[in-house]
Structure formats: structure tokens, C-alpha cells
Design a protein around this motif. Structure first.
Motif, PDB file in Angstrom:
ATOM      1  N   GLU A   1       0.831  -1.200   0.000  1.00 47.20           N
ATOM      2  CA  GLU A   1       0.000   0.000   0.000  1.00 47.20           C
ATOM      3  C   GLU A   1       0.872   1.260   0.000  1.00 47.20           C
ATOM      4  O   GLU A   1       0.589   2.217  -0.707  1.00 47.20           O
ATOM      5  CB  GLU A   1      -0.915  -0.026   1.226  1.00 47.20           C
TER       6      GLU A   1
ATOM      7  N   ARG B   1       2.368   1.686  -3.499  1.00 46.75           N
ATOM      8  CA  ARG B   1       1.401   2.186  -4.472  1.00 46.75           C
ATOM      9  C   ARG B   1       1.124   3.665  -4.296  1.00 46.75           C
ATOM     10  O   ARG B   1       1.072   4.400  -5.268  1.00 46.75           O
ATOM     11  CB  ARG B   1       0.083   1.418  -4.343  1.00 46.75           C
ATOM     12  N   SER B   2       0.973   4.095  -3.042  1.00 50.05           N
ATOM     13  CA  SER B   2       0.635   5.503  -2.854  1.00 50.05           C
ATOM     14  C   SER B   2       1.825   6.379  -3.245  1.00 50.05           C
ATOM     15  O   SER B   2       1.657   7.466  -3.775  1.00 50.05           O
ATOM     16  CB  SER B   2       0.157   5.776  -1.427  1.00 50.05           C
ATOM     17  N   GLU B   3       3.059   5.873  -3.013  1.00 55.51           N
ATOM     18  CA  GLU B   3       4.249   6.606  -3.464  1.00 55.51           C
ATOM     19  C   GLU B   3       4.274   6.695  -4.981  1.00 55.51           C
ATOM     20  O   GLU B   3       4.615   7.723  -5.550  1.00 55.51           O
ATOM     21  CB  GLU B   3       5.514   5.920  -2.961  1.00 55.51           C
ATOM     22  N   MET B   4       3.923   5.587  -5.638  1.00 50.61           N
ATOM     23  CA  MET B   4       3.942   5.559  -7.102  1.00 50.61           C
ATOM     24  C   MET B   4       2.972   6.592  -7.676  1.00 50.61           C
ATOM     25  O   MET B   4       3.242   7.215  -8.694  1.00 50.61           O
ATOM     26  CB  MET B   4       3.560   4.172  -7.619  1.00 50.61           C
ATOM     27  N   ARG B   5       1.848   6.730  -7.011  1.00 50.73           N
ATOM     28  CA  ARG B   5       0.868   7.709  -7.485  1.00 50.73           C
ATOM     29  C   ARG B   5       1.422   9.129  -7.364  1.00 50.73           C
ATOM     30  O   ARG B   5       1.125   9.991  -8.174  1.00 50.73           O
ATOM     31  CB  ARG B   5      -0.426   7.594  -6.666  1.00 50.73           C
ATOM     32  N   ARG B   6       2.262   9.345  -6.355  1.00 53.55           N
ATOM     33  CA  ARG B   6       2.782  10.672  -6.077  1.00 53.55           C
ATOM     34  C   ARG B   6       3.922  11.050  -7.035  1.00 53.55           C
ATOM     35  O   ARG B   6       4.080  12.216  -7.391  1.00 53.55           O
ATOM     36  CB  ARG B   6       3.306  10.694  -4.636  1.00 53.55           C
TER      37      ARG B   6
ATOM     38  N   LYS C   1       9.526   7.525 -11.713  1.00 57.05           N
ATOM     39  CA  LYS C   1       8.958   6.187 -11.498  1.00 57.05           C
ATOM     40  C   LYS C   1       9.843   5.060 -12.021  1.00 57.05           C
ATOM     41  O   LYS C   1       9.733   3.924 -11.553  1.00 57.05           O
ATOM     42  CB  LYS C   1       7.605   6.086 -12.209  1.00 57.05           C
TER      43      LYS C   1
ATOM     44  N   SER D   1       6.515  11.509 -10.312  1.00 51.54           N
ATOM     45  CA  SER D   1       6.341  11.853 -11.717  1.00 51.54           C
ATOM     46  C   SER D   1       6.756  10.664 -12.574  1.00 51.54           C
ATOM     47  O   SER D   1       7.394   9.725 -12.089  1.00 51.54           O
ATOM     48  CB  SER D   1       7.221  13.057 -12.064  1.00 51.54           C
ATOM     49  N   GLN D   2       6.419  10.734 -13.863  1.00 46.21           N
ATOM     50  CA  GLN D   2       6.737   9.621 -14.771  1.00 46.21           C
ATOM     51  C   GLN D   2       8.219   9.251 -14.723  1.00 46.21           C
ATOM     52  O   GLN D   2       8.569   8.091 -14.628  1.00 46.21           O
ATOM     53  CB  GLN D   2       6.364   9.995 -16.218  1.00 46.21           C
TER      54      GLN D   2
END
Ligand SMILES: [Zn+2]
Length: 406
Positions: free
Chosen positions: A249, A252-257, A263, A259-260
Motif C-alpha cells: 500500500e 502504491r501511494s508513493e507511485m501515485r505521487r 517512477k 512523476s513519470q
């Protein structure tokens, strides 16, 4: 030796004999007759009966195949006058009273159905699916009535899903003998209750020492009510799963934060973080260390997860509990919401988690069986009815005895 004699011996006939073997293009028909005036037995109580009342119309039983042709037994059953039961149909040494296949064939089908799907088994024996379902369900009913039931000390309660997580079943294992004890339709307290009241009963509940289950399970109250002397142990594998969910979890929340561009190193990092570090390849270790330098929340999550795992190695309850306390405090300071949630869950179940140092059992012992249940469900494209699925689970996992071939 004549084929008739051979078949009579194979069928173990004593009061009957084989008179003729007839070949058609699809079957070998074995004609059976009563042997002289030998006494027949009652089909209900198997008592020998002196009087034959009447002869009924011919009946047929499917039997195993001889080379390519399936055998069919044909016989005109007698009705006998039993001193105990009255007028009854005689007992057939080759089959159960209402069966349309011989015990030898139904046992062979039942054995294959432990390995193949019911559909596949049916194809193998030239039967239809329904006949296989009937045979398996009868075998299970027999097996449940005749299985050995030694005292049970350590059980694991788990759930399995039917039809892609739509419907759940509860399974109970004997963790010492590694055998399935019981399957219940659904995972509610109400659904699991019959295990304690009907399957076990008060007397057998008495010997339970450890009950291993998930923290989220709904049946802790049942244990307190029906087996108050038993220790609840929250299952190691489930706890680790909840812990891994927390790591995931955070990731995932870090990934959403991010930039491309940021990532890129995180792509496919999920297994990197969940795997045990000693199982990583050099390349993976390198990627992990880059990741660790890059992102603080993920790093914190990763180290928290690793630090928690030490808990399983403590042997002294005091040390284990100190470690857990310390860990929970640092997790609460981590500013990671999923971990705080995990700690709150632990706090509510501490006693059952610390039981681990004393008991050291987990449902991991029967993980193979859980996988087997999954494969049973897959190979049959998910059973449409719970009844059939439950029968298949008992059939494959409960080590039930098959009817005795006479
Ligand atoms: Zn009788």
C-alpha cells in the motif's frame, strides 16, 4: 480356465455363479445366476435368509472393463424373507443396494476423481458427469461415516474462495495429522458453529489445545464458547500477508505521487520489496539499494517489514513481547498510515499473536492442501454448487476410506 470361472472368482461370488458371457459390440454381458440352493442374504442386515419369495426382472450393473469392452453384470434379483427385516431385496456381493455400478468400478472411479476433474474421470470411464458426481458423493458419505477420528489437539481454521472470491468456504485442518477435518459453507460465525457443535461435539472439543486462525476471522467467540481451554493463535502466514499488504500500500501511494521520470527505477519493484533479502540476485540487490536511496517512505516500509520478521525467531515469550512492543512503537512513529493500521490490528490481538512463541504452529503446514483446493476449483471451472465443491474437497483432502470391495 473358462472365462466364466475367471469372472466368478474375480467377483468373489459364493451364492451366485456366472452362467454365460455374451459379447455385444459395446459391452461384455456377464450373466449371473443363483448357485443351486445356496442361502442368500438380506440386503438390509446381511442376515442369511432361508426363504426366497420371488424373482424380479433383470437388473444390470456397470463393472470395470476387460481389455476394451466394459463389463456389465446382468442378474434377476431375488426377494428374500428376512427373519429380522421382512420382505427385502437380497444383498449383492458386487454392489451397494441401490448402486447401478459395481463397488469395484465405483472405487476405481473415486480413486481417479482424486487426481482428475469429474469431467475427465467420466471421459476416462465412459460415464457421464452426473454418474461420477453420484459416485464421489456416495464415497464421501461412506468415508465420513467410517473414517478414523483420533483426538484432535491442534487445528487450523482457514477460508477458501469459490468462484473468484465471490463465495467463501471455511476449512478446518488437523495440523498435527495434516488432514482436512471439516468444510463449512460460508465464513461467518453461524456457518462455522456446526464444526464445534456437530462435527466435534463437547467431548471432542475438550482435547483442543491450539486453534490457529486469521486475525480477521469471525470465530474467536466460538472458540471461547466451545473450547475455552484452547489457546487462540493468530496464524503466522496471515500476519505476514497483512504486513506485506501494508508495504504494498505504501509503495502504491508513493507511485501515485511520483512523476513519470521518477517512477522508472520503481517499475516492477513489488517483488523486490516483498522477497526475503537473501533470496535476491545481485542485480536485484543493486536495484533495491537504488530504491532505498531514492525514496524514504518505501525504505521505511521495507525496513519495518524486515524488522518485524525477527519476531518469529524469539523463543522466550518476554523477549518476543519486548521486540513486538518496540516494533509497534516505531511503526506508529513511521508516519505510514498502512503500518499504523496494521499496528492497531496487532494491538487488538496481542495475546493470540504472542502465543506463537509457545506453540510455533501455523496454517503454513497445510498450505499444500489449500493449493490443492484451489486446483480442484480450477480444474472444474469452479463448481456451480457448494455441495459439489465441498464433496470434492473432502474427497481429495480428508483421507477418507473407500467402501470395502467384497
Ligand atoms: Zn434383514
Amino acid at each position: 480356465m473358462l472365462v466364466e470361472t475367471f469372472l466368478r472368482k474375480q467377483l468373489g461370488l459364493k451364492a451366485h455363479t456366472v452362467t454365460k458371457v455374451e459379447e455385444t459390440d459395446r459391452f461384455m454381458i456377464v450373466h449371473i445366476e443363483r448357485l443351486g440352493r445356496r442361502l442368500l442374504r438380506c440386503g438390509v442386515c446381511r442376515q442369511r435368509c432361508r426363504k426366497v419369495h420371488s424373482i424380479r426382472k433383470p437388473r444390470e450393473w456397470r463393472d470395470l472393463s476387460m481389455r476394451k469392452l466394459p463389463l456389465k453384470l446382468r442378474y434377476r434379483p431375488r426377494r428374500v424373507l428376512c427373519p429380522r427385516c421382512g420382505l427385502r431385496v437380497e444383498d449383492f456381493p458386487w454392489a451397494d443396494p441401490w448402486a447401478r455400478v459395481t463397488t469395484a468400478l465405483s472405487n476405481a472411479v473415486a480413486r481417479l476423481a482424486r487426481e482428475l476433474s469429474w469431467q475427465g474421470t467420466a471421459r476416462q470411464y465412459g460415464l457421464n458427469w452426473k454418474s461420477v458426481a453420484t459416485i464421489v458423493k456416495r464415497a464421501v458419505a461412506y468415508g465420513l461415516a467410517h473414517r478414523v477420528r483420533p483426538p484432535v489437539h491442534v487445528i487450523g481454521i482457514d477460508e477458501v474462495s469459490r468462484r473468484k472470491g465471490q463465495v467463501y468456504l471455511t476449512v478446518v485442518y488437523d495440523l498435527e495429522r495434516r488432514v482436512l477435518l471439516w468444510v463449512g459453507d460460508d465464513r461467518t460465525e453461524e456457518a462455522v458453529k456446526p464444526f464445534f457443535t456437530r462435527e466435534m461435539g463437547a467431548r471432542r472439543c475438550h482435547t483442543l489445545r491450539v486453534i490457529c486462525m486469521d486475525m480477521w476471522a469471525a470465530y474467536a467467540n466460538l472458540v471461547k464458547e466451545h473450547a475455552p481451554q484452547a489457546q487462540i493463535l493468530f496464524d503466522r502466514f496471515h500476519i505476514v500477508k497483512h504486513l506485506n499488504d501494508a508495504v504494498e500500500e505504501v509503495r502504491r501511494s508513493e507511485m501515485r505521487r511520483l512523476s513519470q521520470k521518477e517512477k522508472v527505477p520503481f517499475k516492477r519493484s513489488r517483488w523486490l520489496l516483498l522477497k526475503n533479502p537473501w533470496n535476491l540476485s545481485d542485480d536485484q540487490k543493486e536495484r533495491l539499494s537504488t530504491l532505498v536511496q531514492w525514496n524514504m517512505p518505501i525504505v521505511r516500509a521495507y525496513y519495518l517489514k524486515e524488522a518485524f520478521q525477527l519476531f518469529w525467531f524469539y523463543r522466550q515469550p518476554k523477549r518476543a513481547s519486548d521486540h513486538l512492543e518496540k516494533w509497534m512503537r516505531s511503526a506508529m512513529r513511521s508516519r505510514l498510515e498502512p503500518f499504523k493500521k496494521f499496528v492497531r490490528m496487532l494491538r487488538g490481538h496481542l495475546e493470540g499473536i504472542l502465543s506463537w512463541t509457545k506453540s510455533r504452529v501455523s496454517n503454513g503446514a497445510v498450505e499444500g492442501m489449500n493449493n490443492k483446493i484451489k486446483s480442484i476449483s480450477h480444474r472444474s471451472f469452479g463448481f456451480r454448487t457448494a455441495e459439489n465443491f465441498i464433496a470434492a474437497i473432502y474427497h481429495c483432502c480428508a483421507r477418507l476410506p473407500l467402501p470395502v470391495e467384497r
